[in-house]
Design an enzyme around this catalytic site. Structure first.
Site, short mmCIF file in Angstrom:
data_model
loop_
_atom_site.label_atom_id
_atom_site.label_comp_id
_atom_site.label_asym_id
_atom_site.label_seq_id
_atom_site.Cartn_x
_atom_site.Cartn_y
_atom_site.Cartn_z
N GLU A 76 -22.00 26.68 64.78
CA GLU A 76 -20.66 27.02 65.25
C GLU A 76 -19.92 27.85 64.21
O GLU A 76 -19.23 28.81 64.54
CB GLU A 76 -19.90 25.74 65.60
CG GLU A 76 -20.51 24.97 66.77
CD GLU A 76 -21.83 24.27 66.46
OE1 GLU A 76 -22.58 24.00 67.42
OE2 GLU A 76 -22.12 23.97 65.28
N HIS A 103 -8.16 28.35 49.02
CA HIS A 103 -8.85 29.41 48.28
C HIS A 103 -9.34 30.56 49.16
O HIS A 103 -9.40 31.69 48.70
CB HIS A 103 -10.04 28.85 47.52
CG HIS A 103 -9.66 28.00 46.36
ND1 HIS A 103 -10.58 27.54 45.46
CD2 HIS A 103 -8.46 27.50 45.96
CE1 HIS A 103 -9.97 26.81 44.54
NE2 HIS A 103 -8.68 26.76 44.84
N ARG A 114 -21.69 15.09 64.87
CA ARG A 114 -22.67 14.03 64.65
C ARG A 114 -22.78 13.64 63.18
O ARG A 114 -23.63 12.85 62.81
CB ARG A 114 -24.04 14.48 65.16
CG ARG A 114 -24.09 14.67 66.66
CD ARG A 114 -25.43 15.16 67.13
NE ARG A 114 -25.47 15.23 68.58
CZ ARG A 114 -26.32 15.99 69.25
NH1 ARG A 114 -27.20 16.75 68.61
NH2 ARG A 114 -26.30 16.01 70.56
#
Length: 168
Positions: A76, A103, A114
């Protein structure tokens, strides 16, 4: 703040939880899916849409952020980072969530549905949303190098220390 959400089947439960939690915290939430459990769905379909929405709204001057969620969060994050103008960081602790903003001025965070408890991941998102960018010159410079590379494909120049070679 507007928060865009995208996930896959492995992140669906956390996405639904976060949607309610974010609304209760006063955020405007845009859910890019999925909307039902499908074990064969593909995370790029949903995560790219969430990331594109964040990039488009930030280009308009809005302070939108995004959260993408999968089993580990790795794919993702990679998908979101394909979108021009997106800096997505994988958060696996409160510290990494804070540093992503402080930062790197990340505008999307990825979490693994999970990998941690729902409570921990909710906290990572909470920290990410609440942490401001430091604005330190070194961080601004580094983000600028990435943004320039994204547009031009030209590598940043090597510093003098790298030109001297080993043992110099």
């Amino acid at each position: 703040m507007r928060v865009h959400l995208g996930s896959d089947h492995a992140g669906l439960e956390l996405k639904d939880h976060l949607m309610n939690w974010l609304v209760d915290a006063g955020h405007e939430v845009v859910d890019h899916g999925p909307f039902v459990y499908d074990a064969l769905d593909d995370y790029p379909v949903f995560c790219l849409r969430a990331a594109e929405a964040v990039a488009a709204e930030r280009a308009e001057g809005l302070d939108s952020l995004g959260v993408v969620i999968g089993g580990s969060g790795n794919g993702e994050q990679m998908a979101a980072n394909k979108v021009k103008g997106v800096r997505c960081a994988l958060a696996w602790s409160e510290e990494t969530a804070a540093l992503a903003k402080e930062h790197n001025d990340a505008n999307v965070v990825s979490v693994g549905g999970r990998m941690h408890s729902v409570e921990d991941m909710t906290r990572f998102v909470e920290v990410f949303l609440a942490t401001p960018f430091s604005g330190d010159e070194r961080h601004v410079r580094r983000i600028g190098q990435l943004a320039d590379y994204e547009v031009t494909g030209d590598l940043p120049p090597l510093p003098d220390s790298a030109l001297q070679g080993p043992g110099a």
